[in-house]
Design a protein around this motif. Sequence first.
Motif: not given
Length: 427
Positions: A171-195
């Motif tokens: 829905v975000r892609q449709i709302l903001l536009g498929e060509d809009n880079p803000d439609s897609y999540p950005k890597f924050s520079g971190e990852f996490a192991y979880r358990d």
Amino acid sequence: MGSVDQKQFSVAIIGAGLAGLSLAIGLHRRGVTSHVYDAAPKFLDIGAGLSFAVNSLKALEAVDQECYELFKKRCEGMSLKKDVYMTFRDGMGDGEPVTTLYCKGSGQQAVHRTLLVKDMTKLMPENTLHMGKKLRDITKTPAGGYILDFEDDTTEEFDVVLGADGIKSRVRQILLGEDNPDSYPKFSGEFAYRDLVPMETACEVLGEEFARNGNVNMGLGGLTTSYPVEGGSMLNLVAARDAETWDHAEWVIPSDVAKIQEEFKGYGSKIQQLISLFKDPKAFALFHHPHTSTFYSGRLAIIGDAAHAATPHQGAGCGQAFEDALILCELLSDESVRAPEDVQRALAAYDAIRRPHTLRVVETSRENGAICMMKGPTTGEDWGKIKANLDKRFEWMWRVPPVADVPILHSSSTKLSLLTLVIGTTI
Ligand SMILES: Cc1cc2nc3c(=O)[nH]c(=O)nc-3n(C[C@H](O)[C@H](O)[C@H](O)COP(=O)(O)OP(=O)(O)OC[C@H]3O[C@@H](n4cnc5c(N)ncnc54)[C@H](O)[C@@H]3O)c2cc1C
């Protein structure tokens, strides 16, 4: 499709996560029927614990009392110490406390996400939750409504569509536009192991006091977070690291203990103990949505992670989703919002109230990750500065009561006109 009851408009919600379900339940309580569509054929147990603070409790209580009771039941017996949220510690040493944060009214609360989702579905009215329905596209009708096109080649038509379809929102892609880079999540520079590990084992390794309370161990470029979930029967474990890029197509990948040990080599003894508890770890890439120009267009809007996914460093995602749901429930159920044409005004108010606040949460969560990984621009490796910063970081987020923040929401008939005054803009 979509029933109209007292309202002259029909509502579809895309996504049955905590945002979509709390919104649907809250709308139902206020006499507004909605239909919820989720891509998953059934709810999978992804084994993730989520922590909350007092604002989440207040928001959910105001959304729906019964839903709140279910939630409280899952949180029972959580913390040994009243009102303690988290203790932040020196993870390069032996876990000496740097500061302890107190959150009056909740302390540290946490819950197993999937179990809560399953509980919440029990409060959905019959035949309004539709699983195995992945949204493919949305087309606007000449009347200003929407045709939903699902991947199973079925379609449905609604007057209002609310996208609660998570961080990778269609829905975000449709709302903001498929060509809009803000439609897609950005890597924050971190990852996490979880358990998730049994509390009994955790107590043996970490000691009762540590295992049964929330803790963050801060280190150079990495941190661990641990807190009890499921009434204190399990310990939720997170070990986060910074990274330049995320090079996998998948955001969640299986991992192993040896890999985590390698990542945290040279960190202090408490972190080593925590890492020894991992049994079946998965690595989660941490993406977010730092920029969003609008949360709505016409009668289409986004809420929850679809609108403002944040890194988990301030435990804020669920609370923000519940606050969104509360504001939307109050606005859409207002007696001045009757016809489809009235809805845009309500969504404009939602955007004006929620977007500045939630985007600040996304930013502060990112900053907090950097501070606790000892690379904050103003705090660096200075424990005194880190303490002073942490002591002020959470309070504003917990103390903005979603309803009191918008006093007008208490007075339903004048809600929208007075909202205009509160936020100082013309809606
Ligand atoms: C590693 C990690 C740790 C976290 N820790 C915390 C924490 O401690 N505390 C906290 O408050 N928050 C935390 N969060 C965030 C929190 O999980 C979310 O903010 C919260 O669950 C709200 O999610 P949501 O309902 O908006 O989206 P989701 O939970 O992602 O739900 C979206 C739903 O939409 C469905 N969907 C997706 N695409 C489509 C489609 N095209 N068509 C139909 N349905 C679709 C999905 O199947 C899903 O059921 C964490 C997140 C991560 C990644």
